[in-house]
Scaffold this motif. Structure first.
Motif, mmCIF file in Angstrom:
data_model
loop_
_atom_site.group_PDB
_atom_site.id
_atom_site.type_symbol
_atom_site.label_atom_id
_atom_site.label_comp_id
_atom_site.label_asym_id
_atom_site.label_seq_id
_atom_site.Cartn_x
_atom_site.Cartn_y
_atom_site.Cartn_z
ATOM 1 N N TYR A 1 -32.911 40.734 146.667
ATOM 2 C CA TYR A 1 -33.675 40.870 145.425
ATOM 3 C C TYR A 1 -34.969 40.069 145.565
ATOM 4 C CZ TYR A 1 -28.903 41.755 143.645
ATOM 5 O OH TYR A 1 -27.628 42.229 143.445
ATOM 6 N N TRP A 2 -36.039 40.570 144.956
ATOM 7 C CA TRP A 2 -37.304 39.836 144.883
ATOM 8 C C TRP A 2 -37.641 39.557 143.415
ATOM 9 C CZ3 TRP A 2 -40.016 37.772 148.858
ATOM 10 C CH2 TRP A 2 -39.767 38.257 150.163
ATOM 11 N N TYR A 3 -38.047 38.308 143.149
ATOM 12 C CA TYR A 3 -38.457 37.893 141.818
ATOM 13 C C TYR A 3 -39.811 37.206 141.909
ATOM 14 C CZ TYR A 3 -33.563 38.530 140.395
ATOM 15 O OH TYR A 3 -32.317 39.056 140.135
ATOM 16 N N GLN A 4 -40.566 37.317 140.830
ATOM 17 C CA GLN A 4 -41.865 36.645 140.712
ATOM 18 C C GLN A 4 -41.809 35.672 139.537
ATOM 19 O OE1 GLN A 4 -45.065 38.798 138.707
ATOM 20 N NE2 GLN A 4 -46.412 38.418 140.456
ATOM 21 N N GLN A 5 -42.198 34.428 139.785
ATOM 22 C CA GLN A 5 -42.229 33.431 138.718
ATOM 23 C C GLN A 5 -43.640 32.887 138.566
ATOM 24 O OE1 GLN A 5 -39.925 29.816 139.287
ATOM 25 N NE2 GLN A 5 -39.540 29.642 137.085
ATOM 26 N N SER B 1 -35.153 45.475 144.414
ATOM 27 C CA SER B 1 -33.968 45.085 145.175
ATOM 28 C C SER B 1 -33.597 46.181 146.181
ATOM 29 C CB SER B 1 -32.782 44.803 144.254
ATOM 30 O OG SER B 1 -32.409 45.966 143.540
ATOM 31 N N PHE B 2 -32.877 45.756 147.202
ATOM 32 C CA PHE B 2 -32.424 46.662 148.262
ATOM 33 C C PHE B 2 -30.954 46.414 148.557
ATOM 34 C CE2 PHE B 2 -36.446 48.448 149.571
ATOM 35 C CZ PHE B 2 -37.350 47.519 149.099
ATOM 36 N N SER C 1 -51.011 35.024 141.701
ATOM 37 C CA SER C 1 -50.624 33.647 142.050
ATOM 38 C C SER C 1 -49.321 33.309 141.338
ATOM 39 C CB SER C 1 -51.721 32.670 141.629
ATOM 40 O OG SER C 1 -52.902 32.894 142.357
ATOM 41 N N ALA C 2 -48.314 32.993 142.105
ATOM 42 C CA ALA C 2 -46.980 32.766 141.540
ATOM 43 C C ALA C 2 -46.059 32.266 142.638
ATOM 44 C CB ALA C 2 -46.425 34.059 140.940
ATOM 45 N N LEU C 3 -44.859 31.940 142.211
ATOM 46 C CA LEU C 3 -43.776 31.611 143.134
ATOM 47 C C LEU C 3 -42.941 32.872 143.294
ATOM 48 C CD1 LEU C 3 -42.699 29.141 144.653
ATOM 49 C CD2 LEU C 3 -41.378 28.545 142.627
ATOM 50 N N TYR C 4 -42.754 33.296 144.522
ATOM 51 C CA TYR C 4 -41.981 34.510 144.799
ATOM 52 C C TYR C 4 -40.644 34.115 145.418
ATOM 53 C CZ TYR C 4 -46.132 37.112 143.666
ATOM 54 O OH TYR C 4 -47.205 37.637 142.986
ATOM 55 N N PHE C 5 -39.591 34.499 144.721
ATOM 56 C CA PHE C 5 -38.251 34.177 145.188
ATOM 57 C C PHE C 5 -37.585 35.411 145.775
ATOM 58 C CE2 PHE C 5 -37.729 29.932 143.895
ATOM 59 C CZ PHE C 5 -38.309 29.757 142.650
ATOM 60 N N CYS C 6 -36.827 35.161 146.803
ATOM 61 C CA CYS C 6 -35.918 36.153 147.333
ATOM 62 C C CYS C 6 -34.505 35.643 147.077
ATOM 63 C CB CYS C 6 -36.167 36.321 148.835
ATOM 64 S SG CYS C 6 -34.953 37.333 149.685
ATOM 65 N N ALA C 7 -33.612 36.551 146.750
ATOM 66 C CA ALA C 7 -32.211 36.193 146.579
ATOM 67 C C ALA C 7 -31.370 37.210 147.340
ATOM 68 C CB ALA C 7 -31.832 36.197 145.100
ATOM 69 N N SER C 8 -30.195 36.790 147.756
ATOM 70 C CA SER C 8 -29.304 37.727 148.440
ATOM 71 C C SER C 8 -27.907 37.637 147.843
ATOM 72 C CB SER C 8 -29.269 37.471 149.951
ATOM 73 O OG SER C 8 -28.569 36.286 150.270
ATOM 74 N N SER C 9 -27.170 38.710 147.998
ATOM 75 C CA SER C 9 -25.797 38.734 147.504
ATOM 76 C C SER C 9 -24.964 39.667 148.363
ATOM 77 C CB SER C 9 -25.744 39.184 146.042
ATOM 78 O OG SER C 9 -26.072 40.561 145.934
ATOM 79 N N SER C 10 -23.653 39.554 148.183
ATOM 80 C CA SER C 10 -22.718 40.414 148.888
ATOM 81 C C SER C 10 -21.678 40.903 147.900
ATOM 82 C CB SER C 10 -22.025 39.652 150.015
ATOM 83 O OG SER C 10 -20.948 40.402 150.532
ATOM 84 N N GLY C 11 -21.360 42.161 147.992
ATOM 85 C CA GLY C 11 -20.372 42.709 147.079
ATOM 86 C C GLY C 11 -18.953 42.548 147.563
#
Lengths: 114, 114
Positions: A33-37, A48-49, A86-96
């Protein structure tokens, strides 16, 4: 334990330039997942992918594109950068696996557009 | 559409006092609920989550939250605040189908005074 890796941690670009942010998920995690803060704001979902296919799309500008590669890492490409990017870009990962859908966040990439 | 409302952008407590951070959600389907903490210039760390089952959820660092469906709330509490708890706290919601984006609240900054 291995965590989500993001690179670079800091990036300074000028208006109209292009930036590429990279994300390496936790091993065996299949979803990214990608998020922008923005400054002083809450994280906003971008895209998300799952298994290298786009699974969901949020408020991602058309100037941005992303993909997930065969090794599950993901890249967020940003073109024609604007000051507002201009922001903080977060990546998150998960597993099902096992029904555990927790998202584990990386440290973020701070993008500054001048 | 899902949403989260966090009451109070800033909460101040004295060291040793009860911490209560409020979160109300809106969701048309059974939600997954999360609390994340963010220290300055760092990523998001999961404190606790509610998916199904027990409505009182215990997390890390002595935090806990109770899912109250009738009140659509998921307030975060800690019996005794430590100076190290000073941070930004985000409540987030996602759908119960997994692999879903997180929708964050606007965050609450916890200030702890000696």
């Amino acid at each position: 334990a291995a965590g989500v890796i993001q690179s670079p941690r800091h990036l300074i670009k000028e208006k109209r330039e292009t930036a590429t942010l990279k994300c390496y998920p936790i091993p065996r995690h299949d979803t990214v997942y990608w998020y922008q803060q923005g400054p002083g704001q809450d994280p906003q979902f971008l895209i998300s992918f799952y298994e290298k296919m786009q699974s969901d799309k949020g408020s991602i500008p058309d100037r941005f594109s992303a993909q997930q590669f065969s090794d599950y890492h993901s890249e967020l490409n940003m073109s024609s950068l604007e000051l507002g990017d201009s922001a903080l870009y977060f990546c998150a990962s998960s597993s099902g696996v096992g029904g555990n859908y927790e998202q584990y966040f990386g440290p973020g990439t701070r993008l500054t557009v001048t | 559409a899902q949403s989260v409302t966090q009451l109070g952008s800033h909460v101040s407590v004295s060291e040793g006092a009860l911490v209560l951070l409020r979160c109300n959600y809106s969701s048309s389907v059974p939600p997954y609920l999360f609390w994340y903490v963010q220290y300055p210039n760092q990523g998001l760390q999961l404190l606790l989550k509610y998916t199904t089952g027990a409505t009182l959820v215990k997390g890390i660092n002595g935090f806990e939250a109770e899912f109250k469906k009738s009140e659509t709330s998921f307030h975060l509490t800690k019996p005794s605040a430590h100076m190290s708890d000073a941070a930004e706290y985000f409540c987030a919601v996602s759908e119960d189908t997994g692999f879903q984006k997180l929708v964050f609240g606007t965050g609450t900054r916890l200030l702890v005074s000696p």
